[in-house]
Motif scaffolding. Sequence first.
Motif, PDB file in Angstrom:
ATOM      1  N   GLN A 136      14.396  32.113 -16.716  1.00  0.00           N
ATOM      2  CA  GLN A 136      15.760  32.304 -17.522  1.00  0.00           C
ATOM      3  C   GLN A 136      15.553  33.004 -18.514  1.00  0.00           C
ATOM      4  N   LYS A 152      21.450  34.673 -19.461  1.00  0.00           N
ATOM      5  CA  LYS A 152      21.441  35.039 -18.309  1.00  0.00           C
ATOM      6  C   LYS A 152      21.332  34.043 -17.230  1.00  0.00           C
ATOM      7  N   GLU A 153      21.612  34.068 -15.927  1.00  0.00           N
ATOM      8  CA  GLU A 153      21.429  32.620 -15.043  1.00  0.00           C
ATOM      9  C   GLU A 153      20.011  32.740 -14.572  1.00  0.00           C
ATOM     10  N   ARG A 154      19.530  31.459 -14.352  1.00  0.00           N
ATOM     11  CA  ARG A 154      18.382  31.187 -14.136  1.00  0.00           C
ATOM     12  C   ARG A 154      18.166  31.903 -12.645  1.00  0.00           C
ATOM     13  N   GLU A 155      17.125  32.483 -12.451  1.00  0.00           N
ATOM     14  CA  GLU A 155      16.450  33.201 -11.343  1.00  0.00           C
ATOM     15  C   GLU A 155      15.502  32.624 -10.530  1.00  0.00           C
ATOM     16  N   SER A 211      17.761  29.041  -4.116  1.00  0.00           N
ATOM     17  CA  SER A 211      18.809  28.596  -4.750  1.00  0.00           C
ATOM     18  C   SER A 211      18.257  27.427  -5.586  1.00  0.00           C
ATOM     19  N   SER A 212      18.745  27.359  -6.999  1.00  0.00           N
ATOM     20  CA  SER A 212      18.256  26.204  -7.695  1.00  0.00           C
ATOM     21  C   SER A 212      18.938  24.992  -7.608  1.00  0.00           C
ATOM     22  N   THR A 213      20.151  25.121  -6.942  1.00  0.00           N
ATOM     23  CA  THR A 213      20.887  23.983  -6.454  1.00  0.00           C
ATOM     24  C   THR A 213      20.387  22.882  -5.512  1.00  0.00           C
ATOM     25  N   TRP A 265      13.214  19.088 -12.091  1.00  0.00           N
ATOM     26  CA  TRP A 265      12.752  20.188 -13.046  1.00  0.00           C
ATOM     27  C   TRP A 265      11.977  19.889 -14.173  1.00  0.00           C
TER      28      TRP A 265
END
Length: 125
Positions: free
Chosen positions: A37, A41-44, A108-110, A115
């Motif tokens: 990240q 910005k969004e986490r990628e 997908s991080s979801t 973490w």
Amino acid sequence: QLQASGGGLAQAGGSLRLSCAASGRIISIDDMGWFRQIPGKEREFVAAIRRGDRATSYAGSVKGRFAISRDNAQNTVYLQMNNLKPEDTAVYYCAATPRSLITSSRSSSTHYDYWGQGTLVTVSS
């Protein structure tokens, strides 16, 4: 919990190796992965690896330069980063889940339950 280490400063074209170890309350882990990240910005997604068959997935931007691996006995995942570029500069997070994810879900991080705290990688040009 997940504990990441190995971040730091590297020059463009250089290498770094990240490590992430699971310990404590985490008993069962299947898929493990790395995300990154940049502020604002969004986490990628970067890469993921399955426990059993060690099947791997990579983001297109790192394919051929980064390699993910794991030590199941130690519940540890590694990310070998070669030919680093300035655009690889980010905070890198390791993630894990007790489930075996289908390929389309791994980016997908979801879908990850645990973490790490993040480790900063800075690549200078």
